[in-house]
Design a protein around this motif. Sequence first.
Motif, PDB file in Angstrom:
ATOM      1  N   ILE A 195       0.816  -1.217   0.000  1.00  0.00           N
ATOM      2  CA  ILE A 195       0.000   0.000   0.000  1.00  0.00           C
ATOM      3  C   ILE A 195       0.851   1.268   0.000  1.00  0.00           C
ATOM      4  N   THR A 196       1.911   1.288   0.819  1.00  0.00           N
ATOM      5  CA  THR A 196       2.681   2.526   0.994  1.00  0.00           C
ATOM      6  C   THR A 196       4.062   2.506   0.343  1.00  0.00           C
ATOM      7  N   GLY A 197       4.584   1.321   0.076  1.00  0.00           N
ATOM      8  CA  GLY A 197       5.949   1.226  -0.441  1.00  0.00           C
ATOM      9  C   GLY A 197       6.992   1.301   0.659  1.00  0.00           C
ATOM     10  N   ALA A 198       6.549   1.341   1.914  1.00  0.00           N
ATOM     11  CA  ALA A 198       7.469   1.430   3.060  1.00  0.00           C
ATOM     12  C   ALA A 198       7.656   0.051   3.678  1.00  0.00           C
ATOM     13  N   PHE A 199       8.872  -0.201   4.128  1.00  0.00           N
ATOM     14  CA  PHE A 199       9.175  -1.467   4.793  1.00  0.00           C
ATOM     15  C   PHE A 199       8.735  -1.411   6.253  1.00  0.00           C
ATOM     16  N   CYS A 200       8.012  -2.430   6.703  1.00  0.00           N
ATOM     17  CA  CYS A 200       7.632  -2.527   8.115  1.00  0.00           C
ATOM     18  C   CYS A 200       8.773  -3.221   8.860  1.00  0.00           C
ATOM     19  N   PRO A 201       8.719  -3.317  10.194  1.00  0.00           N
ATOM     20  CA  PRO A 201       9.809  -3.986  10.914  1.00  0.00           C
ATOM     21  C   PRO A 201       9.928  -5.465  10.573  1.00  0.00           C
ATOM     22  N   GLY A 202       8.861  -6.065  10.038  1.00  0.00           N
ATOM     23  CA  GLY A 202       8.900  -7.493   9.705  1.00  0.00           C
ATOM     24  C   GLY A 202       9.292  -7.784   8.268  1.00  0.00           C
ATOM     25  N   CYS A 203       9.322  -6.760   7.415  1.00  0.00           N
ATOM     26  CA  CYS A 203       9.666  -6.981   6.009  1.00  0.00           C
ATOM     27  C   CYS A 203      11.061  -7.613   5.899  1.00  0.00           C
ATOM     28  N   PHE A 260      20.882 -11.728   8.454  1.00  0.00           N
ATOM     29  CA  PHE A 260      20.970 -10.456   9.174  1.00  0.00           C
ATOM     30  C   PHE A 260      20.697  -9.281   8.248  1.00  0.00           C
ATOM     31  N   SER A 261      21.188  -9.345   7.014  1.00  0.00           N
ATOM     32  CA  SER A 261      20.956  -8.225   6.099  1.00  0.00           C
ATOM     33  C   SER A 261      19.511  -8.182   5.613  1.00  0.00           C
ATOM     34  N   ALA A 262      18.804  -9.312   5.604  1.00  0.00           N
ATOM     35  CA  ALA A 262      17.394  -9.319   5.202  1.00  0.00           C
ATOM     36  C   ALA A 262      16.527  -8.690   6.290  1.00  0.00           C
ATOM     37  N   ASN A 263      16.816  -9.007   7.547  1.00  0.00           N
ATOM     38  CA  ASN A 263      16.080  -8.398   8.654  1.00  0.00           C
ATOM     39  C   ASN A 263      16.874  -8.631   9.939  1.00  0.00           C
ATOM     40  N   ALA A 264      17.593  -7.593  10.364  1.00  0.00           N
ATOM     41  CA  ALA A 264      18.455  -7.687  11.547  1.00  0.00           C
ATOM     42  C   ALA A 264      17.644  -7.967  12.808  1.00  0.00           C
ATOM     43  N   VAL A 265      16.475  -7.354  12.919  1.00  0.00           N
ATOM     44  CA  VAL A 265      15.637  -7.545  14.109  1.00  0.00           C
ATOM     45  C   VAL A 265      15.138  -8.991  14.181  1.00  0.00           C
ATOM     46  N   GLY A 269      19.810   4.524   5.346  1.00  0.00           N
ATOM     47  CA  GLY A 269      19.591   3.270   6.049  1.00  0.00           C
ATOM     48  C   GLY A 269      19.296   2.102   5.132  1.00  0.00           C
ATOM     49  N   SER A 270      19.622   2.260   3.866  1.00  0.00           N
ATOM     50  CA  SER A 270      19.296   1.214   2.893  1.00  0.00           C
ATOM     51  C   SER A 270      19.961  -0.127   3.206  1.00  0.00           C
ATOM     52  N   ALA A 271      21.019  -0.117   3.995  1.00  0.00           N
ATOM     53  CA  ALA A 271      21.653  -1.383   4.378  1.00  0.00           C
ATOM     54  C   ALA A 271      20.744  -2.213   5.262  1.00  0.00           C
ATOM     55  N   LEU A 272      19.785  -1.568   5.929  1.00  0.00           N
ATOM     56  CA  LEU A 272      18.843  -2.292   6.786  1.00  0.00           C
ATOM     57  C   LEU A 272      17.585  -2.729   6.035  1.00  0.00           C
ATOM     58  N   ALA A 273      17.436  -2.277   4.792  1.00  0.00           N
ATOM     59  CA  ALA A 273      16.262  -2.667   4.006  1.00  0.00           C
ATOM     60  C   ALA A 273      16.456  -4.077   3.474  1.00  0.00           C
ATOM     61  N   PRO A 274      15.360  -4.828   3.344  1.00  0.00           N
ATOM     62  CA  PRO A 274      15.507  -6.202   2.841  1.00  0.00           C
ATOM     63  C   PRO A 274      15.909  -6.241   1.380  1.00  0.00           C
ATOM     64  N   SER A 294      14.880 -13.690   5.743  1.00  0.00           N
ATOM     65  CA  SER A 294      15.827 -13.865   6.838  1.00  0.00           C
ATOM     66  C   SER A 294      15.754 -15.284   7.404  1.00  0.00           C
ATOM     67  N   ALA A 295      14.544 -15.764   7.614  1.00  0.00           N
ATOM     68  CA  ALA A 295      14.369 -17.132   8.136  1.00  0.00           C
ATOM     69  C   ALA A 295      14.911 -18.167   7.156  1.00  0.00           C
ATOM     70  N   HIS A 296      14.673 -17.944   5.859  1.00  0.00           N
ATOM     71  CA  HIS A 296      15.160 -18.875   4.837  1.00  0.00           C
ATOM     72  C   HIS A 296      16.693 -18.937   4.864  1.00  0.00           C
ATOM     73  N   ALA A 297      17.326 -17.780   4.901  1.00  0.00           N
ATOM     74  CA  ALA A 297      18.788 -17.745   4.950  1.00  0.00           C
ATOM     75  C   ALA A 297      19.299 -18.345   6.254  1.00  0.00           C
ATOM     76  N   PHE A 298      18.629 -18.056   7.348  1.00  0.00           N
ATOM     77  CA  PHE A 298      19.023 -18.565   8.667  1.00  0.00           C
ATOM     78  C   PHE A 298      18.993 -20.094   8.686  1.00  0.00           C
ATOM     79  N   ILE A 299      17.919 -20.660   8.168  1.00  0.00           N
ATOM     80  CA  ILE A 299      17.775 -22.117   8.193  1.00  0.00           C
ATOM     81  C   ILE A 299      18.827 -22.792   7.301  1.00  0.00           C
ATOM     82  N   HIS A 300      19.324 -22.045   6.310  1.00  0.00           N
ATOM     83  CA  HIS A 300      20.368 -22.574   5.424  1.00  0.00           C
ATOM     84  C   HIS A 300      21.772 -22.222   5.926  1.00  0.00           C
ATOM     85  N   GLY A 301      21.850 -21.618   7.110  1.00  0.00           N
ATOM     86  CA  GLY A 301      23.137 -21.327   7.726  1.00  0.00           C
ATOM     87  C   GLY A 301      23.832 -20.087   7.221  1.00  0.00           C
ATOM     88  N   ASP A 302      23.153 -19.266   6.439  1.00  0.00           N
ATOM     89  CA  ASP A 302      23.744 -18.043   5.908  1.00  0.00           C
ATOM     90  C   ASP A 302      23.363 -16.865   6.810  1.00  0.00           C
TER      91      ASP A 302
END
Length: 128
Positions: free
Chosen positions: A39-47, A65-70, A123-128, A52-60
Amino acid sequence: MRLATPLGILATVTAAFAYVGTVDPNEPGHYPVCPLLKITGAFCPGCGGLRSAHAFIHGDLGTAFSANAVATTGYFLFAAVWVLWLVRAWRGQPLRIVLAPVWWWSIGALLLVFTVVRNLPFGSALAP
């Protein structure tokens, strides 16, 4: 019987991570788009959380962290709290984690700052 709830939660979280690890969120069409982003084009804290979970489960961890640090930090926090919960359940003690209101406000402020910064050019480094 006192271990049933923490073990059930672990089974559920494991199944969810297994699904996300199998069905790649980087390929379009597998998961719905974030409504706020759509709707807005803005990333929410969960975007980026699924990526992030996919990379995490694959050990990357770097990609996770770069997909979603939080979210990535949350995976480790969940693991720590879950181990504490399991140990306390094993001993027959309830898990009681009480945070003062200042901690809840601080967490909220951190999420707000994270959300704002990841949507700004510097802050684009924190964007997914």
